[in-house]
Motif scaffolding. Structure first.
Motif, PDB file in Angstrom:
ATOM      1  N   MET A   1       0.841  -1.173   0.000  1.00 34.56           N
ATOM      2  CA  MET A   1       0.000   0.000   0.000  1.00 34.56           C
ATOM      3  C   MET A   1       0.892   1.245   0.000  1.00 34.56           C
ATOM      4  N   THR A   2       0.612   2.164  -0.896  1.00 35.85           N
ATOM      5  CA  THR A   2       1.411   3.379  -0.975  1.00 35.85           C
ATOM      6  C   THR A   2       0.746   4.488  -0.168  1.00 35.85           C
ATOM      7  N   ASP A   3       1.580   5.381   0.337  1.00 31.37           N
ATOM      8  CA  ASP A   3       1.059   6.517   1.074  1.00 31.37           C
ATOM      9  C   ASP A   3       0.396   7.475   0.104  1.00 31.37           C
ATOM     10  N   HIS A   4      -0.744   8.007   0.512  1.00 37.21           N
ATOM     11  CA  HIS A   4      -1.463   8.959  -0.314  1.00 37.21           C
ATOM     12  C   HIS A   4      -1.226  10.360   0.242  1.00 37.21           C
ATOM     13  N   LEU A   5      -0.732  11.249  -0.609  1.00 36.56           N
ATOM     14  CA  LEU A   5      -0.517  12.620  -0.200  1.00 36.56           C
ATOM     15  C   LEU A   5      -1.666  13.479  -0.711  1.00 36.56           C
ATOM     16  N   THR A   6      -2.173  14.351   0.152  1.00 34.39           N
ATOM     17  CA  THR A   6      -3.321  15.183  -0.174  1.00 34.39           C
ATOM     18  C   THR A   6      -2.877  16.625  -0.367  1.00 34.39           C
ATOM     19  N   PRO A   7      -3.147  17.220  -1.530  1.00 37.49           N
ATOM     20  CA  PRO A   7      -2.818  18.633  -1.708  1.00 37.49           C
ATOM     21  C   PRO A   7      -3.539  19.458  -0.645  1.00 37.49           C
ATOM     22  N   SER A   8      -2.780  20.277   0.064  1.00 38.12           N
ATOM     23  CA  SER A   8      -3.321  21.009   1.200  1.00 38.12           C
ATOM     24  C   SER A   8      -2.746  22.414   1.235  1.00 38.12           C
ATOM     25  N   LEU A   9      -3.531  23.337   1.784  1.00 38.95           N
ATOM     26  CA  LEU A   9      -3.049  24.694   2.002  1.00 38.95           C
ATOM     27  C   LEU A   9      -2.601  24.794   3.454  1.00 38.95           C
ATOM     28  N   HIS A  10      -1.331  25.110   3.653  1.00 41.92           N
ATOM     29  CA  HIS A  10      -0.799  25.299   5.002  1.00 41.92           C
ATOM     30  C   HIS A  10      -0.518  26.783   5.166  1.00 41.92           C
ATOM     31  N   ALA A  11      -1.038  27.380   6.240  1.00 42.25           N
ATOM     32  CA  ALA A  11      -0.847  28.812   6.452  1.00 42.25           C
ATOM     33  C   ALA A  11      -0.520  29.103   7.908  1.00 42.25           C
ATOM     34  N   THR A  12       0.319  30.110   8.108  1.00 41.62           N
ATOM     35  CA  THR A  12       0.609  30.635   9.432  1.00 41.62           C
ATOM     36  C   THR A  12       0.244  32.115   9.404  1.00 41.62           C
ATOM     37  N   ILE A  13      -0.612  32.516  10.326  1.00 43.48           N
ATOM     38  CA  ILE A  13      -1.125  33.875  10.355  1.00 43.48           C
ATOM     39  C   ILE A  13      -0.594  34.571  11.600  1.00 43.48           C
ATOM     40  N   SER A  14      -0.034  35.775  11.420  1.00 41.26           N
ATOM     41  CA  SER A  14       0.467  36.523  12.564  1.00 41.26           C
ATOM     42  C   SER A  14      -0.267  37.849  12.672  1.00 41.26           C
ATOM     43  N   GLY A  15      -0.214  38.419  13.865  1.00 38.73           N
ATOM     44  CA  GLY A  15      -0.910  39.657  14.177  1.00 38.73           C
ATOM     45  C   GLY A  15      -1.656  39.464  15.479  1.00 38.73           C
ATOM     46  N   LYS A  16      -2.751  40.182  15.636  1.00 37.84           N
ATOM     47  CA  LYS A  16      -3.609  39.978  16.816  1.00 37.84           C
ATOM     48  C   LYS A  16      -4.638  38.927  16.428  1.00 37.84           C
ATOM     49  N   THR A  49       0.430  39.335   8.802  1.00 35.27           N
ATOM     50  CA  THR A  49       0.966  38.571   7.681  1.00 35.27           C
ATOM     51  C   THR A  49       0.294  37.206   7.594  1.00 35.27           C
ATOM     52  N   VAL A  50       0.188  36.715   6.365  1.00 30.01           N
ATOM     53  CA  VAL A  50      -0.275  35.354   6.098  1.00 30.01           C
ATOM     54  C   VAL A  50       0.799  34.692   5.255  1.00 30.01           C
ATOM     55  N   ALA A  51       1.461  33.690   5.832  1.00 27.69           N
ATOM     56  CA  ALA A  51       2.444  32.899   5.086  1.00 27.69           C
ATOM     57  C   ALA A  51       1.749  31.608   4.687  1.00 27.69           C
ATOM     58  N   ALA A  52       1.432  31.479   3.398  1.00 26.58           N
ATOM     59  CA  ALA A  52       0.651  30.329   2.947  1.00 26.58           C
ATOM     60  C   ALA A  52       1.327  29.654   1.765  1.00 26.58           C
ATOM     61  N   ALA A  53       1.237  28.337   1.730  1.00 27.67           N
ATOM     62  CA  ALA A  53       1.819  27.560   0.633  1.00 27.67           C
ATOM     63  C   ALA A  53       1.030  26.280   0.451  1.00 27.67           C
ATOM     64  N   MET A  54       0.982  25.817  -0.784  1.00 27.48           N
ATOM     65  CA  MET A  54       0.388  24.516  -1.057  1.00 27.48           C
ATOM     66  C   MET A  54       1.435  23.451  -0.749  1.00 27.48           C
ATOM     67  N   ILE A  55       1.017  22.424  -0.006  1.00 23.51           N
ATOM     68  CA  ILE A  55       1.915  21.327   0.351  1.00 23.51           C
ATOM     69  C   ILE A  55       1.221  20.003   0.050  1.00 23.51           C
ATOM     70  N   GLU A  56       1.984  18.932   0.047  1.00 19.81           N
ATOM     71  CA  GLU A  56       1.435  17.579  -0.051  1.00 19.81           C
ATOM     72  C   GLU A  56       1.438  17.021   1.365  1.00 19.81           C
ATOM     73  N   TYR A  57       0.261  16.804   1.946  1.00 20.74           N
ATOM     74  CA  TYR A  57       0.157  16.374   3.326  1.00 20.74           C
ATOM     75  C   TYR A  57      -0.195  14.903   3.386  1.00 20.74           C
ATOM     76  N   ASP A  58       0.358  14.183   4.377  1.00 19.08           N
ATOM     77  CA  ASP A  58       0.210  12.726   4.430  1.00 19.08           C
ATOM     78  C   ASP A  58      -1.049  12.260   5.162  1.00 19.08           C
ATOM     79  N   ASN A  59      -1.988  13.151   5.396  1.00 17.42           N
ATOM     80  CA  ASN A  59      -3.224  12.775   6.067  1.00 17.42           C
ATOM     81  C   ASN A  59      -4.373  13.474   5.367  1.00 17.42           C
ATOM     82  N   ALA A  60      -5.463  12.756   5.129  1.00 15.30           N
ATOM     83  CA  ALA A  60      -6.654  13.356   4.541  1.00 15.30           C
ATOM     84  C   ALA A  60      -7.714  13.459   5.632  1.00 15.30           C
TER      85      ALA A  60
END
Length: 95
Positions: free
Chosen positions: A1-16, A76-87
């Motif tokens: 069984m191969t691992d399935h990677l799920t396209p995901s948006l990962h973001a870190t938001i700073s401020g108040k 600030t919003v630091a956001a990127a598309m990543i391949e995540y190992d959990n759906a």
């Protein structure tokens, strides 16, 4: 069984963004777009988000993040598309 990677948006938001209903606002935005994943506070005062869904919904979500909740101030919003190992099957607010 191969691992399935799920396209995901990962973001870190700073401020108040803690103590101003920001996570609840993120939850509402994600739910309105049919996204799944999670949002949580980080020890450094930032908020981290991982969202999964259609490319169109993720793009709309990314555009909404800088607005923030009415009481928040997003610096600030630091956001990127990543391949995540959990759906995910729902969106959750984590502590």
């Amino acid at each position: 069984m191969t691992d399935h990677l799920t396209p995901s948006l990962h973001a870190t938001i700073s401020g108040k963004v803690q103590g101003v209903y920001f996570r609840a606002w993120v939850y509402d935005q994600a739910a309105s777009l049919g996204l799944v994943g999670w949002v949580r506070n980080l020890a450094d005062g930032k908020v981290e988000v991982l969202a999964q869904g259609t490319p169109e919904a993720l793009a709309a979500f990314k555009e909404r993040l800088p607005q923030g909740s009415p009481l928040s101030r997003v610096d600030t919003v630091a956001a990127a598309m990543i391949e995540y190992d959990n759906a995910y099957t729902a969106f959750a607010i984590r502590s």
